[in-house]
Design an enzyme around this catalytic site. Structure first.
Site, PDB file in Angstrom:
ATOM      1  N   ASN A 109       0.836  -1.206   0.000  1.00  0.00           N
ATOM      2  CA  ASN A 109       0.000   0.000   0.000  1.00  0.00           C
ATOM      3  C   ASN A 109       0.867   1.251   0.000  1.00  0.00           C
ATOM      4  O   ASN A 109       1.906   1.308   0.659  1.00  0.00           O
ATOM      5  CB  ASN A 109      -0.896   0.004   1.250  1.00  0.00           C
ATOM      6  CG  ASN A 109      -1.734   1.271   1.340  1.00  0.00           C
ATOM      7  OD1 ASN A 109      -2.456   1.617   0.415  1.00  0.00           O
ATOM      8  ND2 ASN A 109      -1.647   1.967   2.464  1.00  0.00           N
ATOM      9  N   HIS A 111       0.949   5.013   1.239  1.00  0.00           N
ATOM     10  CA  HIS A 111       0.273   5.871   2.209  1.00  0.00           C
ATOM     11  C   HIS A 111       1.038   7.190   2.330  1.00  0.00           C
ATOM     12  O   HIS A 111       2.263   7.193   2.539  1.00  0.00           O
ATOM     13  CB  HIS A 111       0.209   5.197   3.577  1.00  0.00           C
ATOM     14  CG  HIS A 111      -0.478   6.028   4.615  1.00  0.00           C
ATOM     15  ND1 HIS A 111      -1.798   6.406   4.508  1.00  0.00           N
ATOM     16  CD2 HIS A 111      -0.014   6.579   5.783  1.00  0.00           C
ATOM     17  CE1 HIS A 111      -2.132   7.139   5.562  1.00  0.00           C
ATOM     18  NE2 HIS A 111      -1.065   7.262   6.343  1.00  0.00           N
TER      19      HIS A 111
END
Length: 468
Positions: A109, A111
């Site tokens: 991910n 972020h």
């Protein structure tokens, strides 16, 4: 080339960067699928422009009674595709164990915050507000592995982004868009470099650079093209057994073996022929591709070879025969003419490989007999190195690739129509085949005593073959 699945919820500018990096060869990968949880996500248009398949799965309480049910369904859909890595690039949904425990690859991910800072949504806005209060002078972004804990998985890479005194929220967001593309591409490349280039039923292969690969043999036991159970220490035993045979047969044909440690073997990188060269000295077996399975159904022509009537299961053939199969998700018996017609090998390549396979088998049978064993049948694989030389690859005369019987009890067993005392995974094959259709039904749990027996079989065979 690695296969990527990208999850998006919004504009998809990072998706565009991933696609372009793949097309330019910056990433040795291809985006196979784009997944969105919003029908109006512009990222879907980007996927369409590049002719990449996309699906939309929007979470609604009417359709899914819980987030876990949604995640479980999402994992099921993803697993219908081939992929090596899942990338969350602006995906506005927290992944639960129902998803993470069911997918077959790492999930990473992007972020917009440094580790431990501004967890969750609106991270850029919160960083800007903190800077306005004089609490920070820099922020950053990270790419991390996804776990149940929000934005707390193992960090892959980070990048710091300074916040100037005259900064506006808009200029800060533009900085993020600029910096994050470099961070994301380098992180994806970093993760891909640690992934296997091939995941098989019982082994993984990694690119070791300099035209070398490392083959990691697992303890998994496969049969009927499926994972059956796990046999302790199997990977290391089979690796050492292959090492022994590769060294012993180098006078017959060169092979890819270089060295080994534990259950990992370092080898010359080759392009494999998509053919498993099976050599049989006896008529036996229980799988869909076994000679006995076809013969017992009344078939007398197998892999282009005609067999006489009246043969009995486990009977020795007059001469060893070569019965190749295609190498795919589901193996299929073929003849030598089929191999040439399908452009899997040239006529000269097949002639050379067939002769070397028979030479290897005859040598293996002779050696095994001196050690109280019968090499019943085996499969060989071949490939070409960077200089176009044909090498013997994969594994050699192991319990997984070969069938061994105990020589001293074979005649009595055959006379009394009993299964020979074997040193292979047939004991597990038979257990499964007697209790279900192993190609369709759920595989029954294998008893621990059967696993222990098989483990002992592997180590006993190793000691019998390698003993001086």
């Amino acid at each position: 080339m690695f296969k990527l699945i990208v999850f998006v919820s919004g504009n998809g500018s990072n998706l565009e960067a991933i696609i372009e990096s793949c097309e330019l060869g910056i990433l040795d990968a291809k985006v196979q699928l784009v997944v969105s949880n919003r029908h109006d996500a512009y990222a879907l248009e980007r996927a369409k422009k590049h002719d990449i398949r996309s699906i939309v799965m929007q979470y609604t309480k009417d359709e899914y009674h819980s987030r876990a049910a949604y995640d479980e369904r999402l994992a099921d859909i993803v697993n219908q595709h081939k992929y090596d890595l899942i990338i969350l690039a602006g995906w506005m949904h927290i992944m639960s164990t129902a998803f993470l425990s069911n997918v077959k690859s790492p999930v990473i991910n992007l972020h917009p915050a440094l580790p431990g800072q501004f967890v969750g949504m609106h991270a850029i806005e919160r960083a800007f507000e903190a800077a306005q209060r004089g609490e920070i002078t820099k922020t950053g972004s990270m790419v991390h592995h996804v776990t149940e804990s929000l934005d707390a998985g193992k960090v892959i890479s980070t990048i710091e982004i300074p916040i100037r005194k005259n900064e506006t929220l808009e200029t800060l967001k533009n900085k993020f868009h600029y910096y994050e593309k470099f961070l994301l591409m380098s992180s994806i490349d970093k993760v891909l470099s640690t992934l296997p280039i091939y995941i098989g039923k019982v082994r993984r292969i990694y690119d070791a650079g300099n035209n070398l690969i490392s083959i990691e043999a697992s303890d998994k036991q496969s049969a009927f093209d499926r994972h059956i159970c796990t046999i302790p220490n199997k990977g290391e035993i089979l690796t050492k057994l292959s090492e022994f045979w590769f060294k012993l047969t180098k006078h017959i044909i060169n092979n890819h073996y270089i060295s080994s440690t534990g259950n990992i073997m370092l080898c010359t990188k080759c392009t494999p022929f998509k053919v498993e060269v099976v050599v049989r000295g006896y008529i036996t077996g229980s799988t869909s591709t076994s000679l006995w399975t076809h013969y017992n159904k009344g078939e007398r022509k197998y892999c282009g070879i005609t067999f006489p009537d009246g043969l009995l299961k486990n009977q020795k053939l007059d001469n060893p025969v070569v019965t190749p199969t295609t190498k795919s998700a589901s193996d299929k018996p073929v003849s030598g003419d089929d191999i040439i017609a399908m452009n899997l090998m040239t006529a000269d390549e097949w002639s050379y490989i067939k002769s070397k396979a028979l030479e290897l088998f005859n040598y293996g049978q002779s050696y095994a007999e001196k050690h109280g064993l019968i090499l019943v049948d085996t499969k060989y694989e071949f490939g070409k190195d960077v200089d176009n030389n044909i090498l013997l690859i994969d594994e050699l005369h192991t319990c997984d690739s070969s069938r061994y019987w105990l020589k001293e009890t074979y005649d009595e067993c055959f006379k009394n129509q009993r299964e020979p005392d074997s040193f292979d995974k047939d004991v597990i094959r038979r257990y499964v085949a007697e209790r279900c259709d192993p190609y369709k039904d759920k595989i029954p749990e294998i008893p621990q005593e059967l696993i222990a027996k098989t483990c002992n079989v592997y180590s006993t065979l190793y000691n019998m073959i390698v003993s001086k």
